[in-house]
Scaffold this motif. Structure first.
Motif, short mmCIF file in Angstrom:
data_model
loop_
_atom_site.label_atom_id
_atom_site.label_comp_id
_atom_site.label_asym_id
_atom_site.label_seq_id
_atom_site.Cartn_x
_atom_site.Cartn_y
_atom_site.Cartn_z
N ASP A 1 0.87 -1.20 -0.13
CA ASP A 1 -0.11 0.13 0.18
C ASP A 1 0.85 1.46 0.07
O ASP A 1 2.12 1.23 0.29
CB ASP A 1 -0.91 -0.10 1.17
CG ASP A 1 -2.09 -0.73 1.11
OD1 ASP A 1 -2.78 -0.83 -0.05
OD2 ASP A 1 -2.48 -1.53 1.87
N VAL A 2 0.27 2.41 -0.24
CA VAL A 2 1.12 3.45 -0.66
C VAL A 2 1.68 4.06 0.67
O VAL A 2 2.79 4.54 0.41
CB VAL A 2 0.29 4.44 -1.42
CG1 VAL A 2 -1.00 5.05 -0.72
CG2 VAL A 2 1.15 5.81 -1.88
N THR A 3 1.18 3.93 1.72
CA THR A 3 1.71 4.42 2.93
C THR A 3 2.76 3.67 3.24
O THR A 3 3.91 4.14 3.99
CB THR A 3 0.76 4.67 4.18
OG1 THR A 3 0.09 3.42 4.41
CG2 THR A 3 -0.39 5.70 3.79
N ILE A 4 2.69 2.37 3.30
CA ILE A 4 3.76 1.11 3.49
C ILE A 4 4.78 1.42 2.60
O ILE A 4 6.27 1.40 2.81
CB ILE A 4 3.11 0.02 3.39
CG1 ILE A 4 2.03 -0.27 4.38
CG2 ILE A 4 4.40 -1.06 3.83
CD1 ILE A 4 2.40 0.15 5.81
N GLN A 5 4.71 1.86 1.03
CA GLN A 5 5.70 1.89 0.02
C GLN A 5 6.40 3.15 0.52
O GLN A 5 7.74 3.12 0.48
CB GLN A 5 4.80 2.39 -1.01
CG GLN A 5 5.90 2.89 -2.06
CD GLN A 5 5.25 3.25 -3.55
OE1 GLN A 5 4.90 2.26 -4.20
NE2 GLN A 5 4.89 4.19 -3.91
N ALA A 6 5.90 4.07 1.12
CA ALA A 6 6.58 5.35 1.42
C ALA A 6 7.63 4.80 2.61
O ALA A 6 8.87 5.36 2.67
CB ALA A 6 5.68 6.44 2.09
N GLN A 7 7.20 4.10 3.71
CA GLN A 7 7.98 3.77 4.71
C GLN A 7 9.28 2.92 4.20
O GLN A 7 10.41 3.02 4.47
CB GLN A 7 7.30 2.83 5.67
CG GLN A 7 6.03 3.38 6.60
CD GLN A 7 5.46 2.34 7.41
OE1 GLN A 7 5.92 1.29 7.27
NE2 GLN A 7 4.35 2.78 7.88
#
Lengths: 334, 322, 333
Positions: free
Chosen positions: C192-198
């Motif tokens: 997911d995009v927020t996890i991708q950012a991490q």
């Protein structure tokens, strides 16, 4: 894991009860009166009625079933019509003979089958793969009695290398302690007899192992092929791990669930269905015991034999179920 | 107030989970937990959120492909929840769906003609000849050719298959199309073709879209209004430009700042969230986002915020705007 | 010792093919690129462009048969490893060149604990390390990739972790032996995009801390723009453009790159009709003559269909007649 095991054990109870009920029902469904069988067809109606009463056969079926259940639970399997001996004590040596033979056969089947399956999958489409899979196909389709007779003809009669019949030499019999001869001879320190027992086991155990080996090999191959394609195998390679290690440690454990299922089923079948092999090789196991009982219409023995075989089958599957939980950490959570 | 075509009120889907010790119902997964919104005729409502937020379940519940646990679905002033199974099947003529996986949602053993014709047969539309003519018309409409009719799905590329899926959805002249991740399996260059096609079709037939996706830029591009979901709830709903340029809910802010911008000249200040989305079986008390929210206050862990209308008309579910 | 500017990995004329029942299918048709120490290089392209096959070729992990390197060289620190022995490659893999994959959910072995899988990676290349030391290093690694409860985590199984956490574990495994090069094949595509950012944040941090070069293989131009210093754009098994990220985004010199950039919808600003590249990616080996992009190109010229353009230019190279002859800075104004 604890809850998983407890749950499995609790689930065992209805299965075992159902099993006794089915065995009970089958024997009851067989036409003919046991009293007539015992007394002979010319018995007077009065004598039949008396025997029925003393055997409790005039009670309603559920009363008969519960008294049957009580007998089983107290270890009383009844008396053989043919020998008048208690079945519980008579059946054990036969059972031990079958267990010993099946155990050895399963070890052969597991070691050969799994390795053949692994190598076939690893070297897919190689000469080894093709040869192994053709042999496996022959293995599953070859009738056991035919293979047994071929073995006897070749290795006993033509070459004279191995004995063709029995568990031990008639003139050099093993003194039973546990009735598992491999253990008994070792306990007595009789290495010569130990070797003799092994020589007696080779031909029947190979005959018995053929079908399970072939089935295990095929299942291992297809299961391993699937696993070897998976992402985590690629991860292991990317770590720099050796292929042998990857195949035998990483892949096998993942591929093992379906293999274990097959092993469980085959073990159950061997323990119960070795009648053909036992007859051909004169192996005094449960199969032969029941076979003889059928010839004599010894119903109590047949009934007990079926019950024990069914019991073993259920227990083997129970153990397999527990092993699932040990192999795959995801299972106990379901 | 403009009349809405489709209106969803307090839609819920709870799944009981059996398990734990001896198979009791040990917990309830609140996949969708009280979602309300309305869609106007001819507009596109986008629904975004991360995996497990309940966006796909919401889409499927509108068609009652998944039976809602609770709630109202009002379509053309009729509550779909009161319809019998048979009536519902008829009602589905007006609401069609496009799925994510163009590879899996087409029957590989049927010709394209058969696939597109099937919904018309189900709803008793036209005779054989008329249906065939309609299939050809639809194929041209989605940018394929009539000679494609006799082929099978595997003979097409991913983008072409999605066009077939769209043609099938259009076959019965629906009013609403629910598109569930329709472009996420496609390559960028093909994705833009399909997005343009969807826009063209909307203009041509005055279609109403509910567009469900995880890709924020795709959703913005196609939607007039956008709803953001988190753990089964709508946390923000407003016009798409406003939502993207000035997000109100902290989750929307984080979500937007997480998207890597395809422009090396823009170095966005990322707001990186800590941890993972909690399990919908154990959502945090109060606001379900409070344990990851950088602006969390005392009240957030105690009281569940409700979707409120701000002055500019947008809806936000956050205590910051009390 | 290598100098800072020397490439740690250099690929020269790499050709990889798959040999199927229908004959040879070229997946990578002769590519050249290099990665300098500590650099983040992006390889971007759509499905079937050969970017993943390139990474597997470097690692020596091509499924073989049917895959085979049929030409070219791969130099790791000056040494050609394109046809190195398996035993040699095993020493490199995980130790010098590590790799993480797209699917964190399936890339970890489900029946072994996180600890077993991480410790194995360390032990493989550090045979003599005592057990206690290996465990300490595992805990240290898990902490470094931002995982909480590192000690307990060692005893847990992959299915008890979320996708983002599993990808962190994969990164910990990859970084366990301080590799010189980390190949990341779509590491955030499944997240997911927020996890991708991490995860992207973590990779940038590790790159700065350890100076490990990263080859970032992705289809997402956003990831490239935010992470990489240089980028290689692949199309149908060939490199069509290569250069510093800013140059490529600001002044693309190939119509394909330009088209890709234009087809992404914007997060802000005016909504315009999306630019589209007509048609779809050709089947490998189906185009034998001329520029591979010619059938889809808006600016196609007669010669494009006959002659094959070469990859040329200085730091910013492209494979397009339009730029080579007219010296145009941009395809479109």
């Amino acid at each position: 894991m604890f809850y998983y095991s407890v749950k499995r054990i609790l689930m065992l109870i209805p299965v075992l009860l159902g099993m006794t009920l089915i065995v009970f029902a089958i024997i009851h469904a067989i036409p003919g009166n046991p009293a007539l069988t015992i007394l002979g067809t010319k018995a007077s109606p009065e004598a039949v009625r008396q025997l029925n009463q003393s055997l409790g056969l005039d009670n309603p079926w559920y009363v008969q079933y519960f008294s049957y259940l009580k007998d089983i639970l107290t270890g009383d399997l009844g008396t053989s019509i043919q020998t008048h001996a208690p079945i519980a004590s008579e059946i054990w040596p036969h059972l031990a003979a079958t267990i010993e033979l099946s155990f050895v056969a399963m070890i052969i089947a597991i070691v050969v089958g799994i390795n053949a399956g692994i190598i076939s999958a690893w070297k897919q489409n190689s000469v080894f793969d093709y040869t192994a899979m053709i042999l496996a196909l022959i293995g599953v389709s070859m009738p056991v009695f035919w293979l047994g007779l071929l073995e006897q003809w070749g290795f006993s009669i033509k070459l004279g290398w191995l004995p063709s019949i029995g568990r031990d030499d008639i003139r050099n019999g093993v003194d039973p302690i546990t009735n598992l001869y491999l253990i008994d001879t070792l306990l007595q320190g009789r290495l010569d007899q130990f070797w003799m027992v092994i020589r007696h086991m080779i031909l029947p155990s190979i005959a018995l192992a053929t079908i399970p080996t072939a089935i295990i090999a095929r299942m291992t191959r297809s299961s391993m092929l699937e696993v070897l394609k998976s992402d985590y195998i690629r991860t292991a390679k990317a770590k720099g791990q050796r292929m042998v290690w990857i195949v035998y440690k990483y892949a096998l454990k993942n591929a093992f669930i379906p293999i274990l299922t097959v092993i469980g089923l085959q073990t159950g079948l061997l323990l119960g269905g070795a009648i053909l092999t036992e007859t051909i090789f004169g192996w005094p196991g449960v199969g032969l015991y029941i076979y003889n009982a059928i010839q004599y219409r010894d119903y109590p023995v047949i009934q007990s034999g079926i019950l024990i075989i069914a019991f073993i089958f259920v227990m083997v599957n129970f153990i397999v179920d527990l092993l699932y939980g040990l192999i795959d950490p995801r299972i106990k959570y379901k | 107030m403009i009349e809405s075509l489709l209106h969803v009120e307090n839609l819920k889907k709870y799944y009981p989970i059996k398990g734990g010790k001896f198979g009791r119902v040990s917990e309830t997964v609140r996949a969708v937990d009280g979602v309300s919104f309305s869609v106007r005729e001819g507009e596109t409502l986008g629904i975004v959120g991360e995996s497990g937020c309940g966006k796909s379940t919401t889409g499927r519940m509108i068609m009652r492909l998944i039976e809602p646990t609770e709630g109202k679905i009002v379509f053309q002033n009729r509550n779909l929840m009161n319809l019998s199974k048979k009536e519902m099947r008829k009602a589905r003529k007006d609401i069609q769906m496009i799925f994510q996986d163009p590879f899996a949602s087409l029957n590989p053993r049927h010709t394209v003609e058969h696939i597109i014709e099937e919904p018309m047969i189900v709803h008793n539309i036209g005779d054989r000849k008329e249906r065939k003519a309609r299939v050809e018309e639809l194929l041209e409409l989605v940018g394929l050719s009539s000679y494609h009719a006799k082929r099978y799905p595997h003979q097409f590329s991913g983008g072409q298959r999605q066009r077939i899926g769209i043609a099938r959805a259009l076959a019965v002249r629906p009013k609403v199309i629910i598109a569930d991740e329709p472009v996420s399996a496609l390559d960028v260059s093909v994705q833009s073709q399909v997005l343009n096609l969807l826009k063209d079709l909307q203009e041509k037939f005055n279609l109403t879209y509910i567009f469900i996706a995880h890709d924020l830029s795709v959703v913005r591009h196609i939607s007039d209004r956008v709803g953001v979901m988190y753990l089964g709830k709508l946390v923000e709903l407003s016009e798409s430009e406003r939502l993207y340029d000035d997000p109100k809910h902290p989750y929307t802010k984080a979500l937007l700042s997480s998207v890597p911008v395809p422009n090396p000249n823009v170095q966005t200040e990322r707001m990186i969230l800590q941890g993972d989305v909690p399990s919908p079986a154990h959502p945090p008390a109060g606001c379900s986002f409070h344990d990851r929210c950088p602006f969390a206050m005392d009240i957030c862990s105690k009281e569940r915020p409700h979707l409120k209308k701000l002055e500019d008309g947008r809806l936000v579910s956050c205590h910051l705007y009390d | 010792m290598l100098k800072m500017s020397d490439p740690v990995l250099k690929v020269e004329g790499l050709k990889t093919s798959f040999f199927t029942d229908d004959g040879e299918v070229p997946a990578v048709g002769g590519i050249d690129f290099e990665v300098k120490e500590g650099e983040i290089l992006g390889i971007v392209g759509e499905s079937g462009c050969g970017k993943s096959v390139t990474s597997l070729s470097i690692m020596g992990l091509l499924p073989s048969p049917p895959g085979k390197i049929v030409g070219g060289h791969i130099y790791y620190q000056g040494e050609d490893i394109s046809h190195a022995k398996e035993s040699k490659m095993r020493k490199l893999r995980g130790n010098e060149i590590a790799m993480i994959f797209q699917e964190p959910m399936t890339s970890l072995n489900p029946v072994f604990t996180i600890g077993e899988q991480l410790e194995e990676a360390i032990k493989l290349h550090n045979q003599r390390l005592p057990k206690k030391e290996i465990e300490n290093r595992s805990v240290e690694l898990l902490k470094r990739v931002g995982l909480p409860r590192a000690k307990e985590l060692l005893k847990e199984y992959p299915h008890e972790l979320s996708g983002g956490m599993r990808q962190r574990v994969m990164i910990a495994i990859a970084m366990s032996c301080n590799p010189k090069v980390l190949i990341a094949d779509e590491p955030t595509t499944a997240l997911d995009v927020t996890i991708q950012a991490q995860i992207l944040d973590l990779m940038i941090k590790l790159n700065k801390e350890t100076n490990t070069a990263i080859i970032m293989i992705t289809h997402d131009l956003g990831v490239v723009a935010q992470m990489c210093q240089r980028v290689v754009v692949m199309y149908a098994g060939k490199i069509v453009e290569e250069g510093p990220v800013k140059d490529i985004f600001n002044h693309p010199k190939h119509p394909y790159t330009e088209g890709l950039i234009q087809s992404i919808p914007d997060l802000h600003g005016k909504k315009e009709r999306l630019y589209t590249i007509k048609g779809s990616v050709p089947k490998p080996g189906s185009i034998t003559k001329g520029c591979l992009f010619a059938p889809r190109c808006e600016f196609v010229m007669d010669k494009c269909r006959v002659n094959t353009p070469e990859l040329s230019g200085g730091e910013h190279k492209s494979r397009c007649f339009l730029h080579q002859e007219q010296g145009r800075k941009e395809v479109r104004t």
